[in-house]
Design an enzyme around this catalytic site. Structure first.
Site, PDB file in Angstrom:
ATOM      1  N   HIS A   1      52.945  46.866  40.752  1.00 41.62           N
ATOM      2  CA  HIS A   1      52.217  46.590  42.000  1.00 41.62           C
ATOM      3  C   HIS A   1      52.719  45.365  42.765  1.00 41.62           C
ATOM      4  O   HIS A   1      52.208  45.056  43.832  1.00 41.62           O
ATOM      5  CB  HIS A   1      50.718  46.423  41.724  1.00 41.62           C
ATOM      6  CG  HIS A   1      50.401  45.101  41.064  1.00 41.62           C
ATOM      7  ND1 HIS A   1      50.630  44.867  39.735  1.00 41.62           N
ATOM      8  CD2 HIS A   1      49.904  43.947  41.556  1.00 41.62           C
ATOM      9  CE1 HIS A   1      50.276  43.646  39.432  1.00 41.62           C
ATOM     10  NE2 HIS A   1      49.828  43.042  40.525  1.00 41.62           N
TER      11      HIS A   1
HETATM   12  C1  UD1 Z   1      46.309  40.755  44.087  1.00 39.40           C
HETATM   13  C2  UD1 Z   1      46.944  39.421  43.695  1.00 39.40           C
HETATM   14  C3  UD1 Z   1      47.976  39.642  42.605  1.00 39.40           C
HETATM   15  C4  UD1 Z   1      47.372  40.402  41.427  1.00 39.40           C
HETATM   16  C5  UD1 Z   1      46.760  41.694  41.937  1.00 39.40           C
HETATM   17  C6  UD1 Z   1      46.118  42.461  40.830  1.00 39.40           C
HETATM   18  C7  UD1 Z   1      47.125  37.780  45.530  1.00 39.40           C
HETATM   19  C8  UD1 Z   1      48.084  37.107  46.428  1.00 39.40           C
HETATM   20  N1  UD1 Z   1      47.634  38.808  44.815  1.00 39.40           N
HETATM   21  O1  UD1 Z   1      47.324  41.563  44.653  1.00 39.40           O
HETATM   22  O2  UD1 Z   1      48.435  38.394  42.145  1.00 39.40           O
HETATM   23  O3  UD1 Z   1      48.384  40.671  40.484  1.00 39.40           O
HETATM   24  O4  UD1 Z   1      45.770  41.357  42.931  1.00 39.40           O
HETATM   25  O5  UD1 Z   1      45.592  43.651  41.272  1.00 39.40           O
HETATM   26  O6  UD1 Z   1      45.986  37.415  45.455  1.00 39.40           O
HETATM   27  N2  UD1 Z   1      43.005  47.375  47.875  1.00 39.40           N
HETATM   28  C9  UD1 Z   1      42.147  48.423  47.723  1.00 39.40           C
HETATM   29  N3  UD1 Z   1      41.003  48.219  47.005  1.00 39.40           N
HETATM   30  C10 UD1 Z   1      40.690  47.025  46.441  1.00 39.40           C
HETATM   31  C11 UD1 Z   1      41.581  45.967  46.620  1.00 39.40           C
HETATM   32  C12 UD1 Z   1      42.743  46.146  47.336  1.00 39.40           C
HETATM   33  O7  UD1 Z   1      42.374  49.516  48.207  1.00 39.40           O
HETATM   34  O8  UD1 Z   1      39.636  46.919  45.781  1.00 39.40           O
HETATM   35  C13 UD1 Z   1      44.256  47.602  48.660  1.00 39.40           C
HETATM   36  C14 UD1 Z   1      44.132  47.163  50.090  1.00 39.40           C
HETATM   37  O9  UD1 Z   1      44.861  48.053  50.874  1.00 39.40           O
HETATM   38  C15 UD1 Z   1      44.818  45.817  50.097  1.00 39.40           C
HETATM   39  C16 UD1 Z   1      45.890  46.006  49.033  1.00 39.40           C
HETATM   40  O10 UD1 Z   1      45.301  46.856  48.042  1.00 39.40           O
HETATM   41  O11 UD1 Z   1      45.335  45.482  51.328  1.00 39.40           O
HETATM   42  C17 UD1 Z   1      46.316  44.718  48.386  1.00 39.40           C
HETATM   43  O12 UD1 Z   1      45.196  43.997  47.881  1.00 39.40           O
HETATM   44  P1  UD1 Z   1      45.253  42.376  47.747  1.00 39.40           P
HETATM   45  O13 UD1 Z   1      44.056  41.860  47.055  1.00 39.40           O
HETATM   46  O14 UD1 Z   1      45.574  41.798  49.074  1.00 39.40           O
HETATM   47  O15 UD1 Z   1      46.521  42.143  46.860  1.00 39.40           O
HETATM   48  P2  UD1 Z   1      46.971  42.832  45.511  1.00 39.40           P
HETATM   49  O16 UD1 Z   1      48.251  43.545  45.760  1.00 39.40           O
HETATM   50  O17 UD1 Z   1      45.858  43.589  44.864  1.00 39.40           O
END
Ligand code: UD1
Length: 385
Positions: A221
Site C-alpha cells: 500500500h
Molecule cells: C496511512 C499512513 C501509512 C500507513 C497506512 C496504513 C499517513 C501519511 N500514512 O496511509 O503510514 O501505513 O495508513 O493503512 O498517515 N481510505 C478509505 N477508507 C479508509 C481510509 C482510507 O477508503 O478508512 C482511502 C481513501 O481513498 C484515502 C486513501 O485510502 O484517500 C489513503 O488513506 P490515508 O489515510 O490518506 O493514507 P494511507 O495510504 O491509508
C-alpha cells in the site's frame, strides 16, 4: 484537585494495534493510582483518519479498545488538508480537556498533527515507537517521525537503532526509554486468541488457508509502490510470477484497490480480498510459508512469529528485523524480490531471533512510567516547553 489526564491518540489502522495494549495498561495503572489517592484518567481520541468499518471499527472490537472518548471525524484528504483538519479539531479538544500528556503512536499524519497541536498549547507529548528512521525523506512517514520526535518530551523506543538515531539528532538521553514493541504486546495477546478453542477465521480466510496447501500472504500500500503505473507494474509482474509457484492471499488496502482498478491490472492468480481484521490477518500470517509486504508492522510481526518476510522497499526504518529477524529487504527490483522468495520457498530461509524486550510487556513499561509521573515520583527532562 485537577485529575492527571492522559489523552491517547489513534487515527489510522496501524495505530489501533498499538494503542490497544497501551490503553489497557494505562487503565490498570490508573486503578493503582486511584487506590493511592491520585485521580489518573485515560482518554482515547480517534482522529478519523481511517473510517471504513474494516479499517477502523473492526479493530476496536477485536482488540477490545474502549469506545473513543472523542471522535474528530476528519476523514481523507491531501496531506496538508488532513493534517490541518486533525490539528484544528484536536486543538478544540485540547482546549476543553487540557490533558497533562498527549500520547501519540507510530508515524501517520494523525501522529504529527496531534503532537504539534498539543506542543503548541504547552501540553507534554510522548511518542511511542520513536527513533525509527528510513533516512528517506520522500516517505511521508519519515517526515512525520522526525518532526514528532523533535518535539516530544518522552520518547519510547522499540529497538536499539532508535536510541542511536535520536542520539545523533541531539535528543536528550533522559527523555528516551527503550521499552520494546507495543505491537508485539498485541500480537502475543491475539496469538493466544487465534490458537484458542473459540476462534474461527472468516470463511474467506479459512477457505484460502486451511486447504492443506502452503501459501503466501501479500500486503502492498505504500504510495511509492502503488501510486504510479511505472512502479506498480514491475512489482505486480514479479508477484504474478511468484503466484505461479505458491498461491498468494492479498488483503487489499483501499488505496491499492483503486490503483489496480485504474491501471487495469489482472489478478494473475493472486487472491485479492477486502482488508481483513487483526485476528484473521494473524491467522493467515502465522500459517504462511512466506509474507511479501511493504508494511512496517508486518516486518516486525513476522520477525516475532519467525515467519520469513520479503520487504518490497528500498529501505526499512526497522533494521533489527533484518539483522536479527526473518526479514529480507529486497527492494523493488523484480529480480531481487524473486531471488528472496525463491530462497525461502526452497527451504533456505534465514532463521531469526526475537529482539530484546519484544516480550508482550512493553505497554506495562510505558504505563509504569506514567504511574510514576502521576504519583510525582519522577520528573521528566525538558520540563520547560
Ligand atoms: C496511512 C499512513 C501509512 C500507513 C497506512 C496504513 C499517513 C501519511 N500514512 O496511509 O503510514 O501505513 O495508513 O493503512 O498517515 N481510505 C478509505 N477508507 C479508509 C481510509 C482510507 O477508503 O478508512 C482511502 C481513501 O481513498 C484515502 C486513501 O485510502 O484517500 C489513503 O488513506 P490515508 O489515510 O490518506 O493514507 P494511507 O495510504 O491509508
Amino acid at each position: 484537585m485537577k485529575p492527571f489526564t492522559i489523552a491517547l491518540v489513534a487515527g489510522a489502522r496501524p495505530n489501533f494495534m498499538k494503542i490497544a495494549p497501551i490503553a489497557r495498561a494505562l487503565r490498570e495503572r490508573a486503578e493503582a493510582a486511584r487506590e493511592a489517592g491520585v485521580d489518573m484518567r485515560v482518554s482515547i481520541v480517534h482522529t478519523g483518519q481511517h473510517y471504513d468499518e474494516n479499517m477502523s471499527k473492526v479493530f476496536f472490537r477485536e482488540l477490545e479498545i474502549p469506545e473513543p472518548d472523542r471522535h474528530l471525524e476528519v476523514g481523507s484528504g491531501s496531506h496538508a488538508e488532513q493534517t490541518a483538519r486533525i490539528m484544528m479539531a484536536f486543538e478544540k479538544y485540547l482546549l476543553q480537556v487540557m490533558p497533562d500528556w498527549v500520547v501519540v503512536v507510530g508515524d501517520v499524519n494523525s501522529t504529527i498533527a496531534c503532537a504539534l497541536a498539543a506542543k503548541k498549547l504547552g501540553v507534554k507529548v510522548a511518542h511511542v515507537e520513536a527513533g525509527l528512521r528510513s533516512f528517506d525523506m520522500s516517505m511521508p512517514e519519515e517526515i512525520n517521525r522526525k518532526l514528532t520526535d523533535a518535539i516530544s518530551d518522552l520518547l519510547f523506543v522499540t529497538e536499539e537503532s532508535g536510541v542511536q538515531n535520536l542520539r545523533s539528532e541531539g535528543v536528550a538521553t533522559e527523555k528516551v526509554f527503550v521499552v520494546g514493541n507495543v505491537m508485539i504486546d498485541t500480537l502475543l495477546r491475539n496469538l493466544a486468541k487465534v490458537e484458542g478453542p473459540d476462534f474461527s477465521p472468516s470463511p474467506t480466510v479459512k477457505a484460502f488457508c486451511d486447504n492443506g496447501h502452503r501459501y503466501a500472504v501479500l500486503t502492498l500500500h505504500r504510495p511509492s509502490n502503488v501510486d504510479r503505473r511505472e512502479t506498480l507494474a514491475p512489482i505486480w509482474g514479479v508477484l504474478s510470477e511468484i503466484a505461479r509457484r505458491i498461491p498468494i492471499l492479498f488483503p487489499v488496502h483501499p488505496r491499492t484497490r483503486g490503483k489496480i482498478r485504474e491501471f487495469g491490472m489482472k489478478e494473475n492468480g493472486i487472491a485479492l480480498v477486502d482488508p481483513v481484521g487483526s485476528l484473521d490477518m494473524l491467522y493467515a500470517v502465522k500459517g504462511a510459508a512466506l509474507v511479501l509486504t511493504d508494511s512496517g508492522g508486518l516486518q516486525e510481526e513476522t520477525t516475532a512469529l519467525g515467519i520469513p518476510c520479503v520487504t518490497i522497499r528500498e529501505n526499512t526504518e526497522r533494521p533489527v528485523t533484518v539483522t536479527m529477524g526473518t526479514n529480507y529487504l529486497a527492494g523493488t527490483d523484480p529480480a531481487m524480490i524473486l531471488a528472496a522468495a525463491n530462497e525461502i520457498l526452497e527451504g533456505n530461509a534465514k532463521k531469526g531471533s526475537i529482539p530484546p524486550l519484544w516480550d508482550g510487556n512493553s505497554s506495562l513499561r510505558i504505563a509504569d512510567l506514567f504511574l510514576d509521573i502521576a504519583m510525582d515520583r519522577r520528573s521528566i527532562a525538558g520540563e520547560s516547553h
